[in-house]
Design a protein around this motif. Structure first.
Motif, PDB file in Angstrom:
ATOM      1  N   ILE A   1     -33.052 -20.506   4.416  1.00  0.00           N
ATOM      2  CA  ILE A   1     -31.709 -21.018   4.702  1.00  0.00           C
ATOM      3  C   ILE A   1     -31.677 -21.730   6.055  1.00  0.00           C
TER       4      ILE A   1
ATOM      5  N   SER B   1     -27.249 -18.790  -1.509  1.00  0.00           N
ATOM      6  CA  SER B   1     -28.016 -19.821  -2.201  1.00  0.00           C
ATOM      7  C   SER B   1     -27.560 -19.991  -3.646  1.00  0.00           C
TER       8      SER B   1
ATOM      9  N   ARG C   1     -28.258 -24.876  -2.657  1.00  0.00           N
ATOM     10  CA  ARG C   1     -29.197 -24.918  -3.789  1.00  0.00           C
ATOM     11  C   ARG C   1     -29.914 -26.259  -3.859  1.00  0.00           C
TER      12      ARG C   1
END
Length: 315
Positions: free
Chosen positions: A45, A291, A298
């Motif tokens: 991330i 996510s 994504r």
């Protein structure tokens, strides 16, 4: 305790999990997979937010800080716990125990602050969309992030300083897998009533002030969503804060059950299960939640994987 002889305690013994040897190995590999996955997920991330120019916005800047905090949060307790699962030496020096407690509560405080700031960000985006870019710019967002980190580190210094001045004698067993506040207070042979009250009042203030701010933000958000005439419009707006809302429920549900409650009527097993959930499971699930529920994350992850694959093939 005057007039009685006690051996000064220099080390604590972390009892950990009361399970058989073969089950300890199972727990070791299970928690090792969870730990590695949490580190990997939060690192991905941070990386995709750093590399993707589309994600250079206040919302994702806060999310990147949140993911970095989660890496530290789970790393405070997990390495020692994993070592204890495969070792008979479960001792930890008193100074190291207090240091672990300090960073655990510092990072826990930062999590509360970030959840509140992220709720404010979603409130502005949904309730004041025309003023959002003016108020929540990258500079102001960075200032908020710095304030979250500094305020938690500084506010925890005083109680931890006085905690480090306590003397410990007699019993030295902590029936948990990390150094939590309550067992340390209970093991001290010094009067800890004032320090204990100060410590838990501070926890209550941080938890409930941030939770109140989050609830207030979501009340305004829900009122705006209810005014949207179409179901598709409501779902689209709510999807922008669905991930944050899910994390808030998981985190505050476990923290309130653990710390904001009476001292009696709960077993060590129950406390240990709660500790595992908010100290280990939550940092593991957070990158998965963000996510899976965030389209931009994504797509950035897919792009990041594709770019990495192309570089590897051409290299």
């Amino acid at each position: 305790m005057k007039g009685e002889n006690y051996t000064t305690i220099k080390e604590f013994y972390l009892v950990g999990f009361h399970v058989k040897q073969n089950l300890q190995l199972f727990l070791f590999f299970l928690f090792l997979i969870i730990y590695i996955s949490a580190i990997k997920g939060n690192t991905i991330i941070i990386t995709v937010i750093w590399q993707s120019s589309k994600l250079h916005s206040p919302m994702y800047l806060l999310l990147g800080n949140f993911a970095f905090m989660e890496i530290g949060y789970i790393s405070v307790t997990m390495p020692k716990m994993l070592r204890d699962l495969v070792s008979d030496d479960k001792k930890i020096p008193v100074s190291a125990c207090i240091a672990q407690l300090y960073f655990f509560f510092v990072l826990g405080g930062i999590e509360n602050y970030f959840l509140a700031v992220m709720a404010y960000d979603r409130y502005l985006a949904i309730c004041n969309p025309l003023r959002y870019t003016t108020i929540m710019n990258n500079r102001f967002c960075l200032q908020l992030a710095v304030m979250c980190w500094l305020s938690s580190f500084t506010s925890s210094i005083i109680p931890i300083y006085f905690l480090s001045k306590l003397s410990f004698c007699g019993r030295n067993k902590i029936d948990n897998f990390f150094c939590d506040a309550s067992p340390i207070f209970n093991l001290s042979c010094t009067d800890t009533s004032l320090l204990k009250n100060y410590f838990f009042i501070l926890v209550w203030l941080v938890v409930f002030s941030c939770l109140f701010f989050i609830i207030l933000s979501y009340i305004h958000i829900i009122l705006v969503i209810l005014k949207i005439p179409t179901n598709s419009g409501r779902k689209k707006v709510f999807s922008t804060c669905g991930s944050h809302f899910t994390v808030v429920i998981m985190y505050y549900g476990s923290v309130i059950a653990m710390y904001v409650r009476p001292d009696h009527g709960y077993t060590f097993v129950f406390d240990k299960c709660l500790s595992v959930f908010y100290a280990i499971v939550t940092p593991f699930l957070n990158p998965i939640i963000y996510s899976l529920r965030n389209k931009n994350i994504r797509e950035a992850i897919k792009s990041y994987k594709l770019d990495y694959f192309l570089v590897w093939r051409t290299g």
